[in-house]
Structure formats: structure tokens, C-alpha cells
Write a protein that holds these residues in place. Sequence first.
Motif, PDB file in Angstrom:
ATOM      1  N   TYR A 469       1.114  -1.219   0.104  1.00 22.60           N
ATOM      2  CA  TYR A 469      -0.024   0.028  -0.016  1.00 22.60           C
ATOM      3  C   TYR A 469       0.762   1.191   0.012  1.00 22.60           C
ATOM      4  O   TYR A 469       0.611   2.620  -0.717  1.00 22.60           O
ATOM      5  N   TYR A 470       1.966   1.206   1.384  1.00 19.35           N
ATOM      6  CA  TYR A 470       2.684   2.576   1.423  1.00 19.35           C
ATOM      7  C   TYR A 470       3.411   2.974  -0.697  1.00 19.35           C
ATOM      8  O   TYR A 470       3.476   4.247  -0.807  1.00 19.35           O
ATOM      9  N   CYS A 471       4.148   1.460  -0.758  1.00 19.33           N
ATOM     10  CA  CYS A 471       4.587   2.027  -2.223  1.00 19.33           C
ATOM     11  C   CYS A 471       3.835   2.401  -3.436  1.00 19.33           C
ATOM     12  O   CYS A 471       4.302   3.546  -3.837  1.00 19.33           O
ATOM     13  N   GLU A 472       2.502   1.952  -2.983  1.00 24.23           N
ATOM     14  CA  GLU A 472       1.909   2.843  -4.290  1.00 24.23           C
ATOM     15  C   GLU A 472       1.587   4.162  -3.890  1.00 24.23           C
ATOM     16  O   GLU A 472       1.209   4.906  -4.923  1.00 24.23           O
ATOM     17  N   GLN A 473       1.553   4.672  -2.641  1.00 27.82           N
ATOM     18  CA  GLN A 473       1.298   5.950  -2.686  1.00 27.82           C
ATOM     19  C   GLN A 473       2.141   7.347  -2.923  1.00 27.82           C
ATOM     20  O   GLN A 473       2.119   8.275  -3.816  1.00 27.82           O
ATOM     21  N   VAL A 474       3.393   6.476  -2.355  1.00 23.39           N
ATOM     22  CA  VAL A 474       4.909   7.123  -2.656  1.00 23.39           C
ATOM     23  C   VAL A 474       5.115   6.808  -4.463  1.00 23.39           C
ATOM     24  O   VAL A 474       5.282   8.456  -4.908  1.00 23.39           O
ATOM     25  N   ARG A 475       4.197   6.337  -5.133  1.00 25.31           N
ATOM     26  CA  ARG A 475       4.289   6.018  -6.901  1.00 25.31           C
ATOM     27  C   ARG A 475       3.697   7.025  -7.145  1.00 25.31           C
ATOM     28  O   ARG A 475       4.316   8.219  -8.052  1.00 25.31           O
ATOM     29  N   GLU A 476       2.559   7.884  -6.894  1.00 29.08           N
ATOM     30  CA  GLU A 476       1.650   8.118  -6.967  1.00 29.08           C
ATOM     31  C   GLU A 476       2.102   9.770  -6.314  1.00 29.08           C
ATOM     32  O   GLU A 476       2.428  11.019  -7.196  1.00 29.08           O
ATOM     33  N   MET A 477       2.633  10.312  -5.261  1.00 27.32           N
ATOM     34  CA  MET A 477       3.134  10.977  -4.767  1.00 27.32           C
ATOM     35  C   MET A 477       4.628  11.564  -5.541  1.00 27.32           C
ATOM     36  O   MET A 477       4.600  12.988  -6.421  1.00 27.32           O
ATOM     37  N   ASP A 478       5.375  10.714  -6.817  1.00 22.82           N
ATOM     38  CA  ASP A 478       6.344  10.508  -7.622  1.00 22.82           C
ATOM     39  C   ASP A 478       6.270  11.548  -8.384  1.00 22.82           C
ATOM     40  O   ASP A 478       6.300  12.220  -8.929  1.00 22.82           O
ATOM     41  N   GLU A 479       5.125  10.509  -9.246  1.00 22.91           N
ATOM     42  CA  GLU A 479       4.212  11.188 -10.411  1.00 22.91           C
ATOM     43  C   GLU A 479       3.796  12.909  -9.898  1.00 22.91           C
ATOM     44  O   GLU A 479       3.438  13.132 -10.917  1.00 22.91           O
ATOM     45  N   PHE A 480       3.193  12.777  -8.452  1.00 21.37           N
ATOM     46  CA  PHE A 480       2.752  14.062  -8.998  1.00 21.37           C
ATOM     47  C   PHE A 480       4.045  15.430  -8.836  1.00 21.37           C
ATOM     48  O   PHE A 480       4.112  16.018  -9.251  1.00 21.37           O
ATOM     49  N   VAL A 481       5.007  15.226  -8.385  1.00 17.49           N
ATOM     50  CA  VAL A 481       6.573  15.744  -8.493  1.00 17.49           C
ATOM     51  C   VAL A 481       6.723  16.129  -9.827  1.00 17.49           C
ATOM     52  O   VAL A 481       6.894  17.071 -10.125  1.00 17.49           O
ATOM     53  N   LYS A 482       6.639  15.517 -10.628  1.00 15.73           N
ATOM     54  CA  LYS A 482       6.689  15.301 -12.103  1.00 15.73           C
ATOM     55  C   LYS A 482       5.793  16.165 -12.352  1.00 15.73           C
ATOM     56  O   LYS A 482       6.511  17.112 -13.086  1.00 15.73           O
ATOM     57  N   GLN A 483       4.636  15.949 -12.349  1.00 16.12           N
ATOM     58  CA  GLN A 483       3.617  16.549 -12.557  1.00 16.12           C
ATOM     59  C   GLN A 483       3.530  18.245 -12.362  1.00 16.12           C
ATOM     60  O   GLN A 483       3.557  18.852 -13.259  1.00 16.12           O
ATOM     61  N   PHE A 484       3.743  17.932 -11.112  1.00 20.26           N
ATOM     62  CA  PHE A 484       4.351  19.982 -10.489  1.00 20.26           C
ATOM     63  C   PHE A 484       5.438  20.595 -12.047  1.00 20.26           C
ATOM     64  O   PHE A 484       4.913  21.454 -12.240  1.00 20.26           O
ATOM     65  N   ASN A 485       6.424  19.551 -11.471  1.00 22.29           N
ATOM     66  CA  ASN A 485       7.920  20.271 -12.383  1.00 22.29           C
ATOM     67  C   ASN A 485       7.325  20.436 -13.534  1.00 22.29           C
ATOM     68  O   ASN A 485       7.699  21.486 -14.587  1.00 22.29           O
ATOM     69  N   ASP A 486       6.366  19.854 -14.437  1.00 24.66           N
ATOM     70  CA  ASP A 486       6.672  20.068 -15.681  1.00 24.66           C
ATOM     71  C   ASP A 486       5.728  20.717 -15.928  1.00 24.66           C
ATOM     72  O   ASP A 486       5.598  21.792 -16.840  1.00 24.66           O
ATOM     73  N   MET A 487       4.331  21.476 -14.974  1.00 28.25           N
ATOM     74  CA  MET A 487       3.227  22.583 -15.400  1.00 28.25           C
ATOM     75  C   MET A 487       4.338  24.411 -15.172  1.00 28.25           C
ATOM     76  O   MET A 487       4.355  24.771 -15.744  1.00 28.25           O
ATOM     77  N   LEU A 488       5.185  23.679 -14.191  1.00 27.94           N
ATOM     78  CA  LEU A 488       6.619  24.589 -13.618  1.00 27.94           C
ATOM     79  C   LEU A 488       7.672  24.825 -15.203  1.00 27.94           C
ATOM     80  O   LEU A 488       7.338  26.421 -15.481  1.00 27.94           O
ATOM     81  N   LEU A 489       7.814  24.344 -16.059  1.00 30.97           N
ATOM     82  CA  LEU A 489       8.532  24.153 -17.194  1.00 30.97           C
ATOM     83  C   LEU A 489       7.134  25.377 -18.361  1.00 30.97           C
ATOM     84  O   LEU A 489       7.603  25.796 -19.250  1.00 30.97           O
ATOM     85  N   GLN A 490       5.959  24.321 -17.613  1.00 28.77           N
ATOM     86  CA  GLN A 490       5.516  25.173 -19.032  1.00 28.77           C
ATOM     87  C   GLN A 490       5.319  26.556 -18.804  1.00 28.77           C
ATOM     88  O   GLN A 490       4.915  27.244 -19.784  1.00 28.77           O
ATOM     89  N   ARG A 491       4.715  26.795 -17.435  1.00 26.18           N
ATOM     90  CA  ARG A 491       4.542  28.189 -17.283  1.00 26.18           C
ATOM     91  C   ARG A 491       5.349  28.947 -17.243  1.00 26.18           C
ATOM     92  O   ARG A 491       5.779  30.128 -17.423  1.00 26.18           O
ATOM     93  N   LYS A 492       6.894  28.708 -17.344  1.00 22.96           N
ATOM     94  CA  LYS A 492       8.154  29.540 -17.922  1.00 22.96           C
ATOM     95  C   LYS A 492       8.085  30.138 -19.357  1.00 22.96           C
ATOM     96  O   LYS A 492       8.516  31.237 -19.067  1.00 22.96           O
ATOM     97  N   LYS A 493       7.634  29.058 -19.827  1.00 17.21           N
ATOM     98  CA  LYS A 493       7.414  29.719 -21.139  1.00 17.21           C
ATOM     99  C   LYS A 493       6.391  30.164 -21.493  1.00 17.21           C
ATOM    100  O   LYS A 493       6.509  31.036 -22.151  1.00 17.21           O
ATOM    101  N   GLU A 494       5.376  30.264 -20.799  1.00 19.29           N
ATOM    102  CA  GLU A 494       4.015  31.379 -20.977  1.00 19.29           C
ATOM    103  C   GLU A 494       4.523  32.375 -19.900  1.00 19.29           C
ATOM    104  O   GLU A 494       3.823  33.689 -20.722  1.00 19.29           O
ATOM    105  N   THR A 495       5.837  32.307 -19.446  1.00 20.49           N
ATOM    106  CA  THR A 495       5.427  34.012 -18.696  1.00 20.49           C
ATOM    107  C   THR A 495       6.492  34.346 -18.348  1.00 20.49           C
ATOM    108  O   THR A 495       6.626  35.285 -17.917  1.00 20.49           O
ATOM    109  N   GLY A 496       7.374  33.487 -18.512  1.00 20.34           N
ATOM    110  CA  GLY A 496       8.896  34.041 -18.075  1.00 20.34           C
ATOM    111  C   GLY A 496       9.203  33.513 -16.646  1.00 20.34           C
ATOM    112  O   GLY A 496      10.495  34.352 -16.317  1.00 20.34           O
ATOM    113  N   GLU A 497       8.474  33.358 -15.828  1.00 23.21           N
ATOM    114  CA  GLU A 497       8.950  33.403 -14.635  1.00 23.21           C
ATOM    115  C   GLU A 497       9.931  31.956 -13.894  1.00 23.21           C
ATOM    116  O   GLU A 497       9.124  31.137 -14.511  1.00 23.21           O
ATOM    117  N   ASP A 498      10.814  32.783 -13.358  1.00 25.38           N
ATOM    118  CA  ASP A 498      10.579  31.475 -12.769  1.00 25.38           C
ATOM    119  C   ASP A 498      10.908  30.958 -11.529  1.00 25.38           C
ATOM    120  O   ASP A 498      10.346  31.799 -11.155  1.00 25.38           O
TER     121      ASP A 498
END
Length: 691
Positions: A469-498
Motif C-alpha cells: 500500500y505504501y509503495c503505491e502512495q509514494v509512487r503516486e506522490m512521485d508522479e505528482f512531483v513530475k506533474q508539478f515540475n512539468d507545469m512549472l516548465l510550461q508556465r515559464k515558457k508562457e510567463t517567463g517566470e522562474d
Amino acid sequence: MENNTNKKTNNNISTENKTNADESKKKKIRFISKDSIKDLAIWLTVSLGLFLILEYLSRKSSFEKVQLFIKDNTYATVINILLILGITGIIFFFKHKKAVLWIISFLILGLGIVSRMILEFRGMPVAFMDLYALQDGLSIASRFINAKMIMIAIVIIAFFVIGLVFMWKLDKKSQRFNGISNIIAWVLSILVFVVSIGPIKAKGIMHNIGWDVQAAYELNGFVYSILDSYFGYLRKPPEGYSKEAIAKIREEVDKKAAEDKRTIKKGKDVPNVVMVQLEGFMDPTKIPNVNLSIDPLPNFRKLAEKNTSGYMNVPTTGGGTARTEFEVITGNNFDNLLSGEIPYTSIVKEKTSNSLATALKKQGFTAHALHNFKGNFYNRNKGFKNLGYDTFTSVEYMNGLEYTALNWPKDYVLTDYMKKALDSTKGKDFITTVSVQGHSSYPMEKVNEDYPCKITGNIDEKYKNQLYYYCEQVREMDEFVKQFNDMLLQRKKETGEDTIVLYYGDHMPYLDYLYDGEEYLNRYKSPYTYFATFDIPKEENAITDSFQAGTELLKLGGVEYGPIEKLHAYLRNDKDYLKKVQLVEYDILFGEKYYLKDNEIQKKNTIKMGIDDIKINSAKAKGDILTVEGQNFTARSFVCLNEKMLETKMESPSKLTAKLNGELKKGDTITVKQLGDHDAELSSIKEFKIK
């Protein structure tokens, strides 16, 4: 006839005199008697038994550990026995001594049993500070308590009542005072404790370990520790605290700050600063004797290999999220606080204090807090307000929630709300995000057969199920980390903000395999790493303690330090560093704030709950159903008619329906309130008047 009457009268007088004499003899207090010796023997036996049972419970039912404690911690053993004698000795002032002793014993043992249960759930025993979070604890108790535990509790209560009735009857013919010797013995036990405890503490034989509550209990004994957690609440200035000492530290800090050649970013180059605290997060591949079919943390691992990363010391294990959170946000060392303390319910519940939020707001940032759990749990809504945050978005202000098999909100939703926080201002933003998905407890029965990470290894099945059970939760938390990072990279392209992000675990997860028996991993270390939309240097061993995390984050981001961060940045290698941290910490949290300049002191603050504005556009009644249309409603939105709350259902984020108890009339006022834990009001919008 008269003689017979006189005889009867004389006999009655004689009987009455005899009764009075017997009562006088009965009331006469002796120094010692057979009854007093019996009472003394019961008192000593029960007190010793309570000591052994409490230590047995607090040491996870290990007689071997109890024996080692008695052998290696003789002074602590004596102190704990004396304390129990002092508590139970009040029976000598009651007529029903056995009944009173029965009640006291059950209360003490009940506390020991509750502490043991909490130790199993979160890895830390009960402390006085838990009273401040009692409601919060009860609100999530249903996630831990099962039918078997309820049945055991009912049997114990029945046993207590039956035993109390029996003991009360045994004491029916007892006297209040059977012997002065018992009172003297009780007083002596208290005097010996009072005389002994000072020298014992002065020699360091017994001492508080604020960051490791369980270690403190094991060192000092259960009864002493739980009482010490109360008396320690009476805070005293640390040795050496004075205006002159603090001024000298600030002078030293400012001098080194003036000599710092670090490049500080200006204007548009200043990045947004984000901290993401991951609940119960660790690397499962580090667990010995366990094989995983896939790597559950590929994204976090990739970040750790590229950027500054490692493990930092945290002030809690298995639970107590808010303690690590407070260290990271404020830069305060939990070693200088109280055992088991939850700062949001004690330190910053009613008064303001400095934090990363206050430091960055001085530089033009807007400070946001996010948490996908209850907003008033641990008093976070008040704590974040008093730490200088401008907004706090808790689960009551979120839609699109997904839940784990154990009904904890998943972390994916946080990406959308962090983006909303970043987009809500034209300037720079500081975000503190606290996740909840990885929260314990972890089931010993398999809850799902379809999780991709399979567990094998030479361990018990119950441990495998928890890890599965625990490994599934941290696996999804790890996916959340990537999801957030991808959003920030896309947002930088759109707004120029680091943006620069610190990811870190709050504490070790309370997995039974890691806490039963041998200690496989350090229980007080948590992983951390960084992500940035720009190049950042990679450093080794950048953080040793979580209270240094905020300083390192600002350093890597090229952001100016606040007053507390300067202390950590410039005096970290000083031989008296921790002592200076202690003095400054006391000064800012409880003292006169000599360290802070006038413009650095946190003033009274207001906070907005939620990023999105909740609005009512219209309200119409049809029959006994009131329909309210508007914006940004959630499952915790409740319609109030003339200040009276109605039974409410969220149909959609733009529509609520409520059941009316009568007709809707001209002049009636409608509002929508967001309710948190225990239905406490978190916020209320402007009244909508029926025309």
C-alpha cells in the motif's frame, strides 16, 4: 414499677456511654496499626506494579527493556516510583482507600494504554501537548480504531465498574486515618523526590530530548516524562539570555552579511520560491530484505542525482508532521522547544512570529500556504495567519479531489492550486505546500491487487501488505512531483517566470517493519532534493537539520535572506552556533525580540482562506428547495439563511441546493460558509439579500 423504669434508664445510659466510648476509641488516630500496615503494603505493592506495567507498555511490551531500564537507569527508576507513590498516596486521606486506589490505578493505566496505542500509530507516546490537539486526534481516530478495540474498551469499562463496586464494599467499615505512619511515609516519598530530582537533572542523568519524544521516555521513564512534558510548558529563558548577548549576535550576523559576496537576483530574475512537504515520504528501495518489482520514485531519484540532495535530521518520526513543518518554515530548532509540542496549537496560536513568509513578504513576495487536508487541523489556519501568510488553501476550498483506499486525499490536486496561487499575483510568490497522501496508518491486509509495485522478500505477510500500500502512495506522490515540475516548465515558457522548489519528507512513515524490533533505518532523517526552472549549483551535505532548509533554499535561488536565515547562513560553522540559535529562538518566540529590527517584527496579519473568490450570483426557491448559484463552491460549502445553517448539497462548483424550513421572504439574507473540522467556520462570504 418505678424501680424497673430506673433500671431501664440506667441500662440505656450505660449502653450509650459504651457506644460513645467505642466510637471515641475508634476515632482515636494511632501512629501505627494492623490496618495501617495493610494499607501501607497495598500502597507499595500497587505503586510498584503500576511502575512495571507502565514501563512495559511504553517499551512496546518488552520485559527485557524494562529490566535494562531498571539496571542502567537506577536513578530514573527510583524517581518514577517516588512519583507514583506521591500520586497514589492521596488514598491515605480517604475512608474508601481501596476504591480510590482502584480509580487512580485505572486512570494511570488508561493513560499508559492510550500512550501505547498512539505509539503504535505514530511512533511517539502521549505528551501533555497532545491535549492541545485532542479534538484533531479524535477527528481522525476512526481511521485507526476498529470493532475489536471498541469491544475491548467496553470489557475494560465493565471490569472497572464491577471492581469499583467491590472495592467500595470492602472499605465499608474502614476508617479515614488508620495510622499517622502512612501519612509520614507519603510525605517522605515526596520530600525524597523533591530533594533528589534537582541534582539528578543537573548531572544530566535525566534530561529532555525535545526532538525525540520516545527516546526521552525510554531514558527518563513514563511517569516522569509525561509530567515533565507539562512542567516544561512553563518556559524559562535559556542561560545567557540578555539584551547585550542578543545584540552581540546580531552585530556578528550583520557584519558577515555585509562581507557576503553572494549574487542576489533582482527584478524579473527573482524566482518564485516553493516548498513541498511530502507526507511520510521515504525511499522504499532502502528497506533491507525487501524486493520491489519497479522503482516507485524514478522522478524524485532523477532530481536527487542532478541537484543538491540528501537526508536531513527532522524533529519527529512516524507522525507529528507540524513539527518538521514549523522547523522548515521558521528556521527554529525543535531541540529548544518542548517534548511533543505542536507549535500551531501553542506558540503561534494567538501571537505572531517571524518565518520565511515574513522575510519574503518584505521583499515583495505574496505568501501562500496549501494543504489538501482540514484547514483547522493542528490550528493551521491560525498558525499560518500568525506566521505571515497571505492566503491558505485547505481541502475545504478544493474541488477535483481523489482519495486513497484509506480515504486520504491524493496529492495530484495540489498542482492545480499551486498554479492558481502563482497566477493570482503579478509579482513573485512564496508557496508552502503540505501534502497528506502518504499518511499512516498502513493496512496489514492487502487493499488492492492491481498496484504496479509488487513486494517480495523474506518478511511477514502483514509487513508486505503495508509496504504494498505504501509503495503505491509514494509512487503516486512521485508522479505528482513530475506533474508539478512539468507545469512549472510550461508556465515559464508562457510567463517567463522562474521557480525554485524544495521537496522534502516530513518524517519516516510508521511502517511496522521499520519500528518492530531492530532499527533498520535512521528514524529521524528524511530525504530532500530541489528542482528549478533555471540552473542551480549542486552542493554536498547542504542541509544537516530541517531548520536549515529554508536558508539553503534561498541560497540556491539567489534570494535575499531574512533575519533568521542570516543567522543560519553566516554562523553555521561557529563553534557556539547551536547556543546562539537557542538564544535567538527564545528571543523571537518568547522574549523581547531584541534580535529583530523594528521593520522585521511581524505585525498583526490578515489571511484569506482559499485562492478563488466564492460568490453568490442568484438564489431561488422552489417548494422547500433553495437553489444558490455562484462560483467556486466546494463540498464544504454550506448555505445559511438568516444566519441559520441549512442542510446543503453541492451539485457543482457553481450550484448548491439547500432544504428550506419555510418560505423564502423579501429581506432574507443568504450567505455561504466554508466549514472545517468539527464544523468550525473557516470563512464566510458577503451576504446576499433577497429582493
